[in-house]
Design a protein around this motif. Structure first.
Motif, PDB file in Angstrom:
ATOM      1  N   LEU A   1      12.798  11.244   5.274  1.00 14.53           N
ATOM      2  CA  LEU A   1      13.706  11.436   4.139  1.00 14.53           C
ATOM      3  C   LEU A   1      13.346  12.673   3.318  1.00 14.53           C
ATOM      4  O   LEU A   1      14.154  13.152   2.533  1.00 14.53           O
ATOM      5  CB  LEU A   1      13.682  10.205   3.216  1.00 14.53           C
ATOM      6  N   GLY A   2      12.117  13.180   3.497  1.00 12.23           N
ATOM      7  CA  GLY A   2      11.708  14.389   2.789  1.00 12.23           C
ATOM      8  C   GLY A   2      11.472  14.176   1.302  1.00 12.23           C
ATOM      9  O   GLY A   2      11.620  13.067   0.784  1.00 12.23           O
ATOM     10  N   TYR A   3      11.102  15.279   0.605  1.00  6.84           N
ATOM     11  CA  TYR A   3      10.852  15.231  -0.835  1.00  6.84           C
ATOM     12  C   TYR A   3       9.982  14.022  -1.175  1.00  6.84           C
ATOM     13  O   TYR A   3      10.386  13.094  -1.869  1.00  6.84           O
ATOM     14  CB  TYR A   3      12.169  15.179  -1.623  1.00  6.84           C
ATOM     15  N   TYR A   4       8.759  14.039  -0.678  1.00  2.00           N
ATOM     16  CA  TYR A   4       7.893  12.862  -0.734  1.00  2.00           C
ATOM     17  C   TYR A   4       7.483  12.458  -2.143  1.00  2.00           C
ATOM     18  O   TYR A   4       7.025  11.339  -2.361  1.00  2.00           O
ATOM     19  CB  TYR A   4       6.650  13.083   0.138  1.00  2.00           C
ATOM     20  N   ALA A   5       7.669  13.339  -3.110  1.00  2.00           N
ATOM     21  CA  ALA A   5       7.397  12.934  -4.492  1.00  2.00           C
ATOM     22  C   ALA A   5       8.282  11.750  -4.873  1.00  2.00           C
ATOM     23  O   ALA A   5       7.901  10.906  -5.692  1.00  2.00           O
ATOM     24  CB  ALA A   5       7.638  14.106  -5.449  1.00  2.00           C
ATOM     25  N   ARG A   6       9.483  11.680  -4.277  1.00  2.00           N
ATOM     26  CA  ARG A   6      10.371  10.545  -4.559  1.00  2.00           C
ATOM     27  C   ARG A   6       9.721   9.240  -4.120  1.00  2.00           C
ATOM     28  O   ARG A   6       9.830   8.210  -4.804  1.00  2.00           O
ATOM     29  CB  ARG A   6      11.708  10.729  -3.844  1.00  2.00           C
ATOM     30  N   ALA A   7       9.075   9.256  -2.952  1.00  2.00           N
ATOM     31  CA  ALA A   7       8.446   8.032  -2.440  1.00  2.00           C
ATOM     32  C   ALA A   7       7.263   7.623  -3.311  1.00  2.00           C
ATOM     33  O   ALA A   7       7.067   6.435  -3.589  1.00  2.00           O
ATOM     34  CB  ALA A   7       7.996   8.236  -0.998  1.00  2.00           C
ATOM     35  N   ARG A   8       6.469   8.585  -3.750  1.00  2.00           N
ATOM     36  CA  ARG A   8       5.342   8.255  -4.618  1.00  2.00           C
ATOM     37  C   ARG A   8       5.828   7.683  -5.947  1.00  2.00           C
ATOM     38  O   ARG A   8       5.288   6.701  -6.451  1.00  2.00           O
ATOM     39  CB  ARG A   8       4.477   9.496  -4.865  1.00  2.00           C
ATOM     40  N   ASN A   9       6.875   8.305  -6.506  1.00  2.00           N
ATOM     41  CA  ASN A   9       7.425   7.794  -7.762  1.00  2.00           C
ATOM     42  C   ASN A   9       8.108   6.451  -7.570  1.00  2.00           C
ATOM     43  O   ASN A   9       8.107   5.612  -8.477  1.00  2.00           O
ATOM     44  CB  ASN A   9       8.407   8.809  -8.359  1.00  2.00           C
TER      45      ASN A   9
ATOM     46  N   PRO B   1       0.840  -1.208   0.000  1.00  2.00           N
ATOM     47  CA  PRO B   1       0.000   0.000   0.000  1.00  2.00           C
ATOM     48  C   PRO B   1       0.872   1.254   0.000  1.00  2.00           C
ATOM     49  O   PRO B   1       1.896   1.309   0.692  1.00  2.00           O
ATOM     50  CB  PRO B   1      -0.790  -0.125   1.314  1.00  2.00           C
ATOM     51  N   LEU B   2       0.474   2.252  -0.777  1.00  2.00           N
ATOM     52  CA  LEU B   2       1.245   3.491  -0.865  1.00  2.00           C
ATOM     53  C   LEU B   2       1.434   4.128   0.504  1.00  2.00           C
ATOM     54  O   LEU B   2       2.525   4.636   0.820  1.00  2.00           O
ATOM     55  CB  LEU B   2       0.561   4.476  -1.816  1.00  2.00           C
ATOM     56  N   ASP B   3       0.408   4.114   1.347  1.00  2.00           N
ATOM     57  CA  ASP B   3       0.531   4.732   2.667  1.00  2.00           C
ATOM     58  C   ASP B   3       1.614   4.061   3.506  1.00  2.00           C
ATOM     59  O   ASP B   3       2.305   4.726   4.290  1.00  2.00           O
ATOM     60  CB  ASP B   3      -0.808   4.694   3.408  1.00  2.00           C
ATOM     61  N   ASP B   4       1.793   2.746   3.354  1.00  2.00           N
ATOM     62  CA  ASP B   4       2.856   2.051   4.083  1.00  2.00           C
ATOM     63  C   ASP B   4       4.230   2.526   3.608  1.00  2.00           C
ATOM     64  O   ASP B   4       5.149   2.715   4.409  1.00  2.00           O
ATOM     65  CB  ASP B   4       2.745   0.536   3.885  1.00  2.00           C
ATOM     66  N   VAL B   5       4.359   2.727   2.307  1.00  2.00           N
ATOM     67  CA  VAL B   5       5.625   3.193   1.753  1.00  2.00           C
ATOM     68  C   VAL B   5       5.911   4.622   2.216  1.00  2.00           C
ATOM     69  O   VAL B   5       7.036   4.950   2.610  1.00  2.00           O
ATOM     70  CB  VAL B   5       5.601   3.116   0.207  1.00  2.00           C
TER      71      VAL B   5
END
Length: 368
Positions: free
Chosen positions: A88-96, A77-81
């Motif tokens: 770590l910040g810059y959360y667009a990195r995590a979504r990508n 699940p995306l929320d778990d990631v």
């Protein structure tokens, strides 16, 4: 040092000799001629964007523990990631990261493509990351250039090009000294040298394996390279952020749109961030009415101002605290009620953690 006097073949030879003896041992690396796992290389490179090796190591190991393969990450699940990414910040990195894992699993059967061109088509992978993965994981002869490598090249050749406009010219010089074989080890060696020897400030020129080839060694000019264009002053934006709490200690939050700054993250609702003083009473009233109605709320005053700096601007948020009269008067699919003593279980961006600290300061109710 003019290019016709430069011994191009000696440069990568000396770099690789140094790396074989001095290269860092990192959990995502393989040495001794072995290729690193593409999943590990990709994961580490995404994490290392805007973040130090010291910070990334524990996150990398946590992600591998939670999701040992790209398939595991793709199906998570995306929320778990996002929660595992918090800090770590810059959360667009995590979504990508999550989106890219899905593409690699569904389109490529869990195997990363091995060319720069194909890697560039994956979400969140730009020219540097594509070259790094292709070189390090697949031993492709790619020109890998990050901030550390850029700095070394500019100093060795004493390049006068100004960043960022001069990057194409700098990359051309980097290409001249990139070896056909072991380009991944070579790139990682330069990263290590840039981190520990050819530092931005006080470079340790005496320890440099290519000091004999460097144009600025012992000149006192090293810190002047690379040349950079003057920075533009960052504007300051302001807004009012609202903390709406019900009788059960639940706080109203909403999820930001997927695109843009802090996309997909949870936030305390706020007025628009604009380059002026905090929002007008009319703008605040419009926000409260959009959340269910100003007449349903008891105004409990303000909390200390929150300051935060993004890459391109400074932000000042003034938290306003409200209590809800009727617990069911605010209902919406894009809004969520979250118990305030469980906020630390959510992947809140640093800015929203600051808001929570400001509102809850002195209450000892939450450690964020």
């Amino acid at each position: 040092m003019t290019s016709h006097n430069f011994e191009y073949s000696r440069f990568p030879e000396q770099i690789l000799q140094w790396y074989d003896q001095n290269g860092r041992e990192l959990p995502w690396r393989q040495k001794g001629g072995q290729y690193a796992d593409p999943y590990h290389v990709w994961l580490s490179e995404i994490m290392l964007q805007q973040t130090t090796v010291a910070t990334v190591t524990s996150y990398f190991e946590k992600f591998l523990h939670n999701w040992p393969t790209v398939r595991d990450l793709a199906l998570a699940p995306l929320d778990d990631v996002l929660t595992a990414w918090a800090g770590l910040g810059y959360y667009a990195r995590a979504r990508n990261l999550h989106k890219c894992a899905g593409v690699v699993w569904h389109k490529y059967g869990g195997e990363f493509p091995n060319t720069e061109e194909a890697l560039l088509d994956l979400p969140g992978i730009g020219p540097y990351t594509a070259a790094a993965i292709a070189a390090i994981a697949f031993d492709k002869p790619c020109v890998v250039i990050d901030g550390n490598i850029e700095r070394i090249i500019c100093r060795v050749f004493q390049l006068e090009e100004t960043l960022p406009a001069g990057r194409p010219a700098i990359k051309n010089h980097a290409a001249k000294v990139t070896p056909i074989e072991r380009s991944g080890d070579y790139a990682q060696a330069l990263m290590d040298i840039g981190s520990s020897i050819c530092r931005p400030k006080r470079p340790d020129c005496a320890s440099c394996p290519v000091g004999d080839l460097c144009s600025v060694k012992d000149s006192g000019l090293a810190e002047h390279y690379p040349k950079k264009a003057p920075k533009k002053a960052k504007p300051t934006k302001g807004a009012v952020v609202v903390w709406i709490e019900d009788a059960d200690g639940r706080v109203l939050m909403r999820r930001r749109e997927e695109k843009g700054l802090l996309g997909g993250m949870m936030e305390f609702p706020s007025t628009e961030w604009t380059e002026k003083a905090h929002a007008s009473p009319a703008e605040l009233g419009d926000l409260l009415n959009s959340l269910g109605g100003e007449d349903q709320l008891n105004d409990c005053g303000s909390a200390p101002e929150v300051k935060h700096t993004f890459t391109h601007f400074h932000l000042k948020l003034l938290p306003r605290i409200y209590r809800l009269y009727e617990r069911d008067s605010i209902q919406s699919n894009h809004l969520s009620w979250i118990e305030k003593d469980k906020l630390d279980q959510f992947a809140l961006p640093t800015l929203m953690k600051k808001v929570a600290r400001s509102v809850l300061s002195g209450q000892n109710e939450l450690k964020l």
